[in-house]
Design a protein around this motif. Sequence first.
Motif, PDB file in Angstrom:
ATOM      1  N   ASP A  77     -10.118  13.940  -2.897  1.00  0.00           N
ATOM      2  CA  ASP A  77      -8.827  13.606  -2.287  1.00  0.00           C
ATOM      3  C   ASP A  77      -7.912  12.884  -3.274  1.00  0.00           C
ATOM      4  OD1 ASP A  77      -9.470  14.781   0.090  1.00  0.00           O
ATOM      5  OD2 ASP A  77     -10.082  12.930   1.091  1.00  0.00           O
ATOM      6  N   SER A  78      -8.489  11.977  -4.050  1.00  0.00           N
ATOM      7  CA  SER A  78      -7.693  11.225  -5.017  1.00  0.00           C
ATOM      8  C   SER A  78      -7.241  12.104  -6.172  1.00  0.00           C
ATOM      9  CB  SER A  78      -8.511  10.040  -5.552  1.00  0.00           C
ATOM     10  OG  SER A  78      -7.753   9.254  -6.432  1.00  0.00           O
TER      11      SER A  78
ATOM     12  N   GLU B 118      -8.579  11.780 -15.915  1.00  0.00           N
ATOM     13  CA  GLU B 118      -8.890  10.872 -14.811  1.00  0.00           C
ATOM     14  C   GLU B 118      -9.995  11.508 -13.977  1.00  0.00           C
ATOM     15  OE1 GLU B 118      -7.785   7.996 -13.390  1.00  0.00           O
ATOM     16  OE2 GLU B 118      -6.230   7.420 -14.798  1.00  0.00           O
TER      17      GLU B 118
ATOM     18  N   GLU C  93       0.827  -1.209   0.000  1.00  0.00           N
ATOM     19  CA  GLU C  93       0.000   0.000   0.000  1.00  0.00           C
ATOM     20  C   GLU C  93       0.864   1.263   0.000  1.00  0.00           C
ATOM     21  OE1 GLU C  93      -3.543   2.103   2.668  1.00  0.00           O
ATOM     22  OE2 GLU C  93      -2.716   0.169   3.257  1.00  0.00           O
TER      23      GLU C  93
ATOM     24  N   GLU D 238       2.407   1.920  -3.506  1.00  0.00           N
ATOM     25  CA  GLU D 238       1.528   2.124  -4.659  1.00  0.00           C
ATOM     26  C   GLU D 238       1.847   3.407  -5.428  1.00  0.00           C
ATOM     27  OE1 GLU D 238      -1.059   0.551  -7.263  1.00  0.00           O
ATOM     28  OE2 GLU D 238      -0.323  -0.380  -5.416  1.00  0.00           O
ATOM     29  N   PRO D 239       2.128   4.565  -4.756  1.00  0.00           N
ATOM     30  CA  PRO D 239       2.502   5.764  -5.524  1.00  0.00           C
ATOM     31  C   PRO D 239       3.734   5.552  -6.401  1.00  0.00           C
ATOM     32  CG  PRO D 239       1.949   6.368  -3.268  1.00  0.00           C
ATOM     33  CD  PRO D 239       2.001   4.871  -3.315  1.00  0.00           C
TER      34      PRO D 239
ATOM     35  N   GLN E 154      -4.286  13.915  -4.951  1.00  0.00           N
ATOM     36  CA  GLN E 154      -3.150  13.017  -4.714  1.00  0.00           C
ATOM     37  C   GLN E 154      -2.414  12.678  -5.999  1.00  0.00           C
ATOM     38  OE1 GLN E 154      -4.094   9.180  -2.986  1.00  0.00           O
ATOM     39  NE2 GLN E 154      -2.100   9.073  -2.006  1.00  0.00           N
ATOM     40  N   VAL E 155      -3.160  12.469  -7.103  1.00  0.00           N
ATOM     41  CA  VAL E 155      -2.472  12.089  -8.343  1.00  0.00           C
ATOM     42  C   VAL E 155      -1.625  13.237  -8.880  1.00  0.00           C
ATOM     43  CG1 VAL E 155      -4.095  10.288  -8.994  1.00  0.00           C
ATOM     44  CG2 VAL E 155      -4.512  12.625  -9.765  1.00  0.00           C
TER      45      VAL E 155
ATOM     46  N   HIS F  80       2.585   4.031  -9.557  1.00  0.00           N
ATOM     47  CA  HIS F  80       1.935   5.054 -10.392  1.00  0.00           C
ATOM     48  C   HIS F  80       2.982   5.896 -11.115  1.00  0.00           C
ATOM     49  CE1 HIS F  80      -2.111   4.187  -9.287  1.00  0.00           C
ATOM     50  NE2 HIS F  80      -1.970   4.508  -8.014  1.00  0.00           N
TER      51      HIS F  80
ATOM     52  N   ASN G 162       1.475  13.317  -6.525  1.00  0.00           N
ATOM     53  CA  ASN G 162       2.396  12.215  -6.822  1.00  0.00           C
ATOM     54  C   ASN G 162       3.024  12.318  -8.205  1.00  0.00           C
ATOM     55  OD1 ASN G 162       1.841  11.085  -4.339  1.00  0.00           O
ATOM     56  ND2 ASN G 162       0.310   9.663  -5.124  1.00  0.00           N
TER      57      ASN G 162
ATOM     58  N   ARG H 100     -12.025  11.290 -10.541  1.00  0.00           N
ATOM     59  CA  ARG H 100     -11.838  10.683  -9.223  1.00  0.00           C
ATOM     60  C   ARG H 100     -12.510  11.539  -8.145  1.00  0.00           C
ATOM     61  NH1 ARG H 100      -6.612   7.740  -8.493  1.00  0.00           N
ATOM     62  NH2 ARG H 100      -5.850   7.113 -10.543  1.00  0.00           N
TER      63      ARG H 100
ATOM     64  N   THR I 100     -12.852  16.088 -10.585  1.00  0.00           N
ATOM     65  CA  THR I 100     -13.988  15.444  -9.944  1.00  0.00           C
ATOM     66  C   THR I 100     -15.085  15.215 -10.978  1.00  0.00           C
ATOM     67  OG1 THR I 100     -14.804  17.620  -9.280  1.00  0.00           O
ATOM     68  CG2 THR I 100     -13.486  16.396  -7.667  1.00  0.00           C
TER      69      THR I 100
END
Length: 302
Positions: free
Chosen positions: A125-126, A120, A61, A64-65, A129-130, A68, A133, A122, A93
């Motif tokens: 928060d996601s 993307e 976990e 995972e970044p 995050q992308v 990506h 990252n 999402r 969003t």
Amino acid sequence: MEILRAVVTYRTTVGAAERLGMSQPSISNTIRHIETVLGFPLFERVSNRLSPTEEALILLEEAEPLFHLRDAVNQRAGDLRGGKIGRIRIAATAELSESVLPRVIADYARDYPRIQLSLETRPLDSVLQVVENGVADVAFAMSPYERQAMNYEQIADLRPVCLLQDSDPLAKLDVITAKDLMGAALIGPQVSTRIGLMLADSFRAQGLEYRPSIETRFMNAAVRIVRDGWGVALVDELSAHTELRPGLVIRPYGSGQSFDLCAAMQKTKVPSRQTRRFIEMFRERVALRLEEVRAESQRPIA
């Protein structure tokens, strides 16, 4: 980490070896070496299959970044190998992916056909995050949380509105307040979302409790429920206008609030010329769309 991920996925060293193009002994030796270095087991053998321990799952976990980032680097290398001039990776969003972004992406692709675009969609928060990252170049969101690694560039202020049937008694009001919505079949954002928290604050300021009959994570879902004949949606003005049609009306929500529509980027990374150009086109299209929707808001629908 790649070997660990493969063994967790296939639950056998044979399957992981086939996936990675390695020998089975190499996989087994690597796992034993990792366990020796870490000082704890990563797998337990159950019925001739390898079951990952809780420690192995936590490690994956956290990693995972990195996967990506690897995928992003591989994709960029493929773009360069294919002779493409550039690429813009966009995250947003669901509300914005349906209300404004499709038109902007279509216009940009028409004007700059050799720039590859990806979108993307999402949760908030996601989405942030992308970008943080490095997986996406820019994100578009409403009233995002502050993040130390992010820069926010304001695009526009969006007003909260109510979308409802023209036969609803509330449609006779020029402005709808939190008090007016008490007892109504209200559809609104979950309190666990940033917009939901802001709307809950507007109710609380009037000594009322924000309790939608139906909660949604994304505001585009709320307006579709009204489109299909039920309730009053409390949402942003762009989302409301995506479903505006005969039989529905939009009324301002009188809270005095607004939602910041922002472009989010990494603080330590200078956006490319292509990304900068896309943001400016997005800003222009949003301004034009807001002029249209605000002019339409008080106009009767045939």
